[in-house]
Design a protein around this motif. Structure first.
Motif, short mmCIF file in Angstrom:
data_model
loop_
_atom_site.label_atom_id
_atom_site.label_comp_id
_atom_site.label_asym_id
_atom_site.label_seq_id
_atom_site.Cartn_x
_atom_site.Cartn_y
_atom_site.Cartn_z
N ASP A 90 0.85 -1.19 0.00
CA ASP A 90 0.00 0.00 0.00
C ASP A 90 0.89 1.24 0.00
N PHE A 91 1.09 1.84 -1.18
CA PHE A 91 1.94 3.02 -1.31
C PHE A 91 1.12 4.29 -1.08
N ILE A 92 1.70 5.21 -0.32
CA ILE A 92 1.11 6.53 -0.11
C ILE A 92 2.13 7.57 -0.53
N ASP A 93 1.74 8.51 -1.39
CA ASP A 93 2.65 9.54 -1.85
C ASP A 93 3.05 10.45 -0.70
N MET A 94 4.30 10.88 -0.71
CA MET A 94 4.77 11.81 0.29
C MET A 94 4.07 13.16 0.12
N PRO A 95 3.71 13.81 1.24
CA PRO A 95 2.90 15.02 1.16
C PRO A 95 3.69 16.31 1.01
N ALA A 96 5.02 16.25 1.10
CA ALA A 96 5.81 17.48 1.13
C ALA A 96 7.07 17.31 0.31
N THR A 97 7.85 18.38 0.22
CA THR A 97 9.12 18.34 -0.48
C THR A 97 10.00 17.25 0.09
N LEU A 133 4.97 10.59 5.79
CA LEU A 133 3.61 10.21 5.44
C LEU A 133 2.64 10.96 6.34
N PRO A 134 1.46 11.34 5.82
CA PRO A 134 0.44 11.93 6.70
C PRO A 134 -0.35 10.84 7.40
N ILE A 135 -0.55 10.99 8.69
CA ILE A 135 -1.41 10.07 9.43
C ILE A 135 -2.83 10.56 9.25
N THR A 136 -3.62 9.84 8.46
CA THR A 136 -4.95 10.31 8.11
C THR A 136 -5.82 9.15 7.67
N GLY A 137 -7.14 9.32 7.79
CA GLY A 137 -8.07 8.34 7.28
C GLY A 137 -8.06 8.35 5.77
N SER A 141 -5.21 17.75 10.55
CA SER A 141 -4.83 17.56 9.15
C SER A 141 -3.61 18.42 8.83
N GLY A 142 -3.05 18.21 7.63
CA GLY A 142 -1.93 19.01 7.18
C GLY A 142 -0.62 18.60 7.84
N PRO A 143 0.35 19.53 7.89
CA PRO A 143 1.68 19.20 8.43
C PRO A 143 1.67 18.65 9.85
N SER A 144 0.64 18.97 10.63
CA SER A 144 0.57 18.46 12.01
C SER A 144 0.35 16.96 12.05
N SER A 145 0.04 16.36 10.90
CA SER A 145 -0.17 14.92 10.84
C SER A 145 1.02 14.18 10.25
N TYR A 146 2.06 14.90 9.84
CA TYR A 146 3.17 14.26 9.13
C TYR A 146 4.02 13.42 10.08
N ALA A 147 4.37 12.23 9.61
CA ALA A 147 5.19 11.31 10.39
C ALA A 147 6.42 10.92 9.60
N GLY A 206 8.58 22.95 10.50
CA GLY A 206 9.23 22.39 9.32
C GLY A 206 9.74 20.97 9.49
N THR A 207 9.63 20.43 10.70
CA THR A 207 10.02 19.04 10.93
C THR A 207 8.78 18.24 11.29
N PRO A 208 8.79 16.92 11.07
CA PRO A 208 7.57 16.12 11.28
C PRO A 208 7.11 16.10 12.73
N ALA A 209 5.79 16.05 12.89
CA ALA A 209 5.20 16.03 14.23
C ALA A 209 5.34 14.66 14.89
N TRP A 210 5.35 13.61 14.07
CA TRP A 210 5.46 12.23 14.55
C TRP A 210 6.73 11.59 14.04
N ILE A 211 7.34 10.72 14.84
CA ILE A 211 8.47 9.91 14.43
C ILE A 211 8.10 8.46 14.68
N LEU A 212 7.97 7.69 13.62
CA LEU A 212 7.61 6.28 13.76
C LEU A 212 8.86 5.43 13.56
N GLY A 213 9.35 4.87 14.66
CA GLY A 213 10.54 4.05 14.62
C GLY A 213 10.21 2.58 14.57
N ASP A 214 11.11 1.77 15.11
CA ASP A 214 11.01 0.33 14.92
C ASP A 214 9.91 -0.33 15.73
#
Length: 489
Positions: free
Chosen positions: A262-269, A275-279, A307-313, A398-406
């Motif tokens: 399941d590929f999701i396009d990156m939302p930013a430069t 990835l955005p955490i979103t439904g 929504s938006g950058p506040s959801s970026y991980a 300008g940096t992601p709100a979430w960091i999803l590690g291992d």
């Protein structure tokens, strides 16, 4: 209890850069290994504090630093009655110079620079293999200073270029750093440096990263790299080195996952792998009430994500746990009965009853992916009370709100695609799952293969982060170094 996975490979610098590029396309799979060391449980709270503060430094939190580091994997065997935790560092064979010599470097999707300790290194390198530039005829010193800070320390040296080889792929004129100053215990044998796998825009050197060069040309059949990570829980017979999974370049290994990716396009430069955490679609969600498409759930209950950058991980192989905004992390633990915020060294973390089985799911606009209860439960810190693997983090603009590690990545087959820029996940196959806890699997050894595909690196561009030293406060730096010394890569 396994918490993370810093991966390492060995990159090989060879001295013959005269070979003519060939049109051959292919993909390469590299088996990973993990190394195990122990430390006392008394260090746990300090480790947790440093992991959180180090991540703030890496992603532009209150310390002002923005670069990333490796993480740590922790494992608790039942035979020692929770009196020890064991660090597990994933290693993969890789290869620098002529004749070829193997060098271990951390493999990290949360940074973009390649650097190794040089033979002129005067601090922090005494116990690790070092790179001798005089042995290579294609080495070129660029005379530009290089400094970078990670959560566990910093490294400094000089930029250079060389022909870099890994697993049969060769890139000429690759810019990297030869470091002569490394923080104490940032490197522990056999690890000699770090290979960042993110995008050029966040490279401190300003150079095109090794993987980005390969993905942008014709070297790979497909512009992708992928990870499958093993899990070892409550295994008393775990060896110092165990099979850690696999890293593939140029293709996806269909034996390691099932169903579709399941590929999701990156939302930013292009910068971090975001990835955005979103439904899936808010219209569908509100019209039909499909709980399947909620962005985050805990015990089946939805947690609101802006929504938006506040959801970026950031999807980060070099981070141990999962970090997110304080209000949303608090909402997650609000769904867990009798959970409570930590204090002292555990500030920013939460405690909850070990008997509670916690399941958290994430959606990135498509399928839903679950973090297993075993991965959510980091550590028993007192009888019946456990530390959750999700903690609070405040990042800079300008940096992601979430960091999803291992903690998250061990539950999926993860694919990083350069074109179009996107991240994909797939369900692990039965074959992948059979590797979890299998102490009979031997760790792979480093091998030096022949070069079959050649590419040329792009030129260095101006970068505001180039050759800048990002320093943490002395107290934080001292704590990080003390704990890292106890963990010993």
């Amino acid at each position: 209890m396994l918490l993370i996975l810093p991966l390492t490979i060995i990159a090989l610098l060879i001295s013959d850069a005269s070979a003519t590029p060939t049109p051959q396309s292919q993909g390469i799979s590299i088996n990973l290994r993990r190394r195990v060391h122990s430390r006392s449980v008394d260090d746990w709270g300090v480790w947790a504090k440093n992991h959180r503060e180090g991540l703030m430094a890496k992603y532009g939190g209150r310390t002002g630093a923005s670069k990333r580091s490796s993480g740590t994997n922790l494992y608790v065997p039942p035979s020692i009655n929770l009196t020890k935790i064991v660090l597990i560092l994933f290693l993969a064979p890789s290869q620098l110079e002529r004749p070829p010599v193997s060098y271990d470097v951390i493999l990290d999707t949360g940074s973009s620079d390649l650097w190794v300790a040089g033979n002129t290194c005067t601090s922090g390198c005494s116990s690790v293999p070092t790179f001798d530039s005089s042995a290579s005829s294609s080495f070129a010193d660029k005379g530009t200073a290089f400094n970078i800070v990670y959560g566990h320390g910093e490294a400094g040296g000089t930029l250079a270029s060389e022909t870099v080889q890994m697993a049969g792929f060769s890139v000429s004129n690759q810019v990297f750093a030869v470091c002569d100053q490394v923080s104490s215990d940032l490197l522990t044998s056999p690890v000699s440096g770090l290979l960042g796998l993110a995008w050029q825009s966040i490279a401190a050197s300003g150079a095109t990263p090794f993987a980005q060069t390969l993905a942008s040309g014709t070297s790979w059949d497909s512009p992708v790299m992928a990870f499958q990570l093993t899990r070892f829980l409550n295994q008393s017979k775990t060896q110092e080195l165990q099979a850690g999974g696999s890293f593939t370049m140029g293709f996806v290994n269909t034996t390691l996952y099932t169903g579709d990716i399941d590929f999701i396009d990156m939302p930013a430069t292009n910068s971090y792998w975001l990835l955005p955490i979103t439904g899936l679609h808010t219209v569908i969600y509100y019209e039909y009430g499909l709980s399947l498409f909620k962005a985050i759930t805990v015990q089946g209950n939805s947690v609101t994500v802006p929504s938006g950058p506040s959801s970026y991980a950031a999807i980060d192989t070099g981070t141990t746990l999962v970090a997110g905004p304080p209000d949303q992390i608090a909402s997650i633990y609000a769904q867990i009965p009798d959970s409570q915020p930590g204090t002292g060294n555990l500030e920013g973390f939460y405690l909850y009853p070990c008997a509670t089985s916690v399941t958290v799911t994430f959606s990135f606009g498509g399928k839903t992916w679950a973090v297993s209860p075993a991965d959510f439960q980091s550590r028993e810190v007192s009888p019946g009370t456990c530390l959750g693997a999700f903690f609070t983090l405040t990042t800079s603009e300008g940096t992601p709100a979430w960091i999803l590690g291992d903690t998250f990545l061990k539950n999926v087959y993860s694919v990083f695609r350069f074109n179009p820029p996107s991240v994909g996940f797939a369900q692990l196959s039965d074959y992948s799952l059979s590797m979890n806890g299998n102490v009979e699997l031997e760790a792979p050894s480093a091998t030096i293969g022949s070069v079959s595909v050649f590419a040329t690196a792009g030129s260095v561009h101006a970068n505001s982060n180039s050759a800048v030293s990002l320093r943490m406060p002395s107290l934080l730096f001292t704590i990080v170094m003390t704990i890292w010394a106890g963990l010993a890569i």
